[in-house]
Scaffold this motif. Structure first.
Motif, mmCIF file in Angstrom:
data_model
loop_
_atom_site.group_PDB
_atom_site.id
_atom_site.type_symbol
_atom_site.label_atom_id
_atom_site.label_comp_id
_atom_site.label_asym_id
_atom_site.label_seq_id
_atom_site.Cartn_x
_atom_site.Cartn_y
_atom_site.Cartn_z
ATOM 1 N N MET A 194 23.590 53.876 26.311
ATOM 2 C CA MET A 194 25.633 53.304 26.768
ATOM 3 C C MET A 194 26.435 54.459 25.916
ATOM 4 S SD MET A 194 24.790 51.542 28.703
ATOM 5 C CE MET A 194 25.531 51.192 29.072
ATOM 6 N N ALA A 195 26.002 54.504 24.425
ATOM 7 C CA ALA A 195 26.465 55.780 23.863
ATOM 8 C C ALA A 195 26.217 57.169 24.962
ATOM 9 C CB ALA A 195 26.246 55.783 22.489
ATOM 10 N N TRP A 196 25.330 57.785 25.223
ATOM 11 C CA TRP A 196 25.066 58.690 25.662
ATOM 12 C C TRP A 196 25.776 58.999 26.539
ATOM 13 C CZ3 TRP A 196 23.263 59.557 30.587
ATOM 14 C CH2 TRP A 196 23.288 61.597 30.423
ATOM 15 N N ARG A 197 26.182 57.903 27.524
ATOM 16 C CA ARG A 197 26.926 57.708 28.696
ATOM 17 C C ARG A 197 28.412 57.467 28.580
ATOM 18 N NH1 ARG A 197 25.426 53.498 33.357
ATOM 19 N NH2 ARG A 197 27.283 52.586 31.885
ATOM 20 N N ARG A 198 28.784 56.603 27.595
ATOM 21 C CA ARG A 198 30.132 56.953 27.570
ATOM 22 C C ARG A 198 30.933 58.259 27.025
ATOM 23 N NH1 ARG A 198 28.448 52.900 23.633
ATOM 24 N NH2 ARG A 198 28.112 51.171 24.579
ATOM 25 N N SER A 199 29.827 59.023 26.542
ATOM 26 C CA SER A 199 29.889 60.661 26.219
ATOM 27 C C SER A 199 30.576 61.238 27.711
ATOM 28 C CB SER A 199 29.782 61.269 25.306
ATOM 29 O OG SER A 199 27.977 60.931 26.060
ATOM 30 N N LEU A 200 29.739 60.590 28.426
ATOM 31 C CA LEU A 200 30.444 61.430 29.840
ATOM 32 C C LEU A 200 31.695 61.250 30.873
ATOM 33 C CD1 LEU A 200 26.601 61.894 30.656
ATOM 34 C CD2 LEU A 200 28.038 63.386 30.126
ATOM 35 N N GLY A 201 32.143 60.036 30.322
ATOM 36 C CA GLY A 201 33.315 59.753 30.407
ATOM 37 C C GLY A 201 33.090 57.902 31.495
ATOM 38 N N ILE A 202 31.976 57.350 31.012
ATOM 39 C CA ILE A 202 31.430 56.455 32.270
ATOM 40 C C ILE A 202 31.158 55.456 31.234
ATOM 41 C CG2 ILE A 202 28.975 55.602 33.088
ATOM 42 C CD1 ILE A 202 28.104 58.676 33.978
ATOM 43 N N ALA A 203 32.548 54.512 31.751
ATOM 44 C CA ALA A 203 32.488 53.313 30.969
ATOM 45 C C ALA A 203 30.696 51.792 31.307
ATOM 46 C CB ALA A 203 33.721 52.270 32.352
ATOM 47 N N ASP A 204 30.671 50.394 30.404
ATOM 48 C CA ASP A 204 29.557 50.348 30.550
ATOM 49 C C ASP A 204 29.491 49.657 31.465
ATOM 50 O OD1 ASP A 204 29.425 51.253 27.945
ATOM 51 O OD2 ASP A 204 29.232 49.581 26.818
ATOM 52 N N ASP A 205 30.673 48.945 32.573
ATOM 53 C CA ASP A 205 30.597 48.574 33.966
ATOM 54 C C ASP A 205 30.352 49.332 35.075
ATOM 55 O OD1 ASP A 205 33.263 48.869 33.142
ATOM 56 O OD2 ASP A 205 34.019 47.100 33.693
#
Length: 392
Positions: A194-205
């Motif tokens: 999830m941290a990697w996703r957030r680094s791409l500007g993608i919210a958890d939901d």
């Protein structure tokens, strides 16, 4: 005989100079053969900067760049050096993986020397012209492919749906299956970061719709982008994650300005990228198997795919994903919208996908091709000859 008696001359149009699903499968298979005690020699174009180190001994074949797609090369003849190497190697079976000029020469060489030839089918070449405004050439290309494959003792396809299509096209009397496997150390839900996703500007939901593959028009990039436009018009919350590189990248980026492009990924990074998606969207009709679909399934993702060869053998419609009529933009968008808005349905399809993916192990699927080799050699030893024209 057993696998230790095999001496295989493998001809490939692209063994390692550009990475793709087909040559990854071929390299895995060669490595498997070598581990089992077989002898293998590979003949393919080479470059000064290959995408990866080849498995086995690779002999360079003369080639020229493909017009308009210079990253690919056409092996146009069997040189004297290749012929001398073949004579010294003394194969007892020839395997051709591409219907290019070198592949034609290899089959002719095998027939001239009384050796069996097996062809593996990796893509639907006859469908490529439609993506470049040349659909009228498809019957011509299909006819040329039929002439090539009918001169082989057997052909193998990576899925039952593709094998059935080849039978319907009357490509060969002997059509077998050499499917694909999955590396479960790389592709599993535990790779989700999830941290990697957030680094791409993608919210958890944010529901993430993924694309994996080489960025070329024949992968259905136009259908993908039109579908995403339709989804946005329906005000369905989503993010698009594109994994891959290719000559159509700029076109794709212009069409999907809000998408996240990671570029080419491999190994653990690719596993993380796939597991970071919430669903795979694969609109391509050119695949004969769909390695990326299997990778997504192993990571617990549902797949929305075109009802086409490859995908039909992997995706159970309504269970592990959805199969949609090729090019049906509205139906694709509706299927994606359902998974974007219903996490429970997404999770159920993802769990079913994981169960399906567990059936695919590389050693098992590679041994199936070894078994085909041995069967074809034995048939030749008992006087069976290749028949050039299947009954219509």
């Amino acid at each position: 005989m057993d696998v230790t008696g095999l001496r295989v001359a493998l001809f490939s149009g692209n063994y390692n100079y550009v990475r793709d699903g087909a040559n990854q499968a071929l390299n895995r298979f060669v490595a498997y053969l070598l581990r089992q005690g077989a002898a293998v020699r590979v003949y393919s174009p080479t470059t000064d900067s290959p995408a990866f180190e080849p498995a086995g001994d690779l002999v360079s074949a003369p080639s020229v760049p493909v017009p308009g797609r210079r990253e690919y090369r056409i092996p146009y003849r069997m040189s004297g050096a290749v012929r001398r190497d073949l004579r010294a190697f003394r194969p007892n079976l020839v395997h051709v993986s591409s219907p290019d000029p070198l592949g034609h020469r290899a089959v002719a060489w095998a027939r001239r020397h009384g050796l069996p030839a097996v062809a593996s089918v990796h893509t639907r070449f006859e469908t490529y012209p439609r993506y470049y405004g040349l659909a009228f050439l498809e019957p011509v290309i299909e006819s040329l492919l039929r002439r090539f494959y009918r001169r082989c003792d057997a052909i193998v396809a990576p899925s039952e749906s593709m094998a059935q299509l080849l039978r319907e096209q009357r490509m060969s009397y002997d059509v077998g299956i050499w499917t694909r496997g999955i590396d479960r150390d790389i592709f599993h839900p535990g790779r989700r970061d999830m941290a990697w996703r957030r680094s791409l500007g993608i919210a958890d939901d944010d529901p993430v719709i993924g694309f994996i593959g080489r960025l070329v028009m024949e992968k259905g990039l136009d259908v993908f982008s039109d579908t995403i436009d339709h989804l946005a018009a329906k005000n369905v919350r989503h993010k698009v994650l594109i994994v891959g590189e290719g000559p159509a990248r700029q076109w794709f980026a212009n069409r999907l300005p809000n998408a996240v492009f990671t570029g080419f990924q491999k190994g653990a990074d690719l596993g993380r990228a796939v597991a970071g998606m919430d669903m795979l969207f694969n609109p391509s009709v050119t695949e004969t198997f769909g390695n990326v679909t299997l990778e997504a399934m192993a990571c617990g993702l549902p797949t929305v795919a075109a009802r086409a060869t490859g995908s039909e053998s992997l995706v159970a419609d309504g269970v592990t994903g959805r199969l949609i009529r090729p090019g049906a933009i509205t139906a694709f968008a509706d299927a994606l919208a359902a998974y974007c808005t219903d996490p429970a349905a997404r999770a159920a399809a993802g769990a079913a996908s994981m169960g399906q993916a567990e059936r695919y192990g590389w050693d098992q699927v590679n041994q199936a091709l070894v078994d085909t080799y041995i069967r074809i050699i034995r048939q030749r030893e008992h006087g069976a000859l290749v028949r050039s024209s299947p009954v219509p």
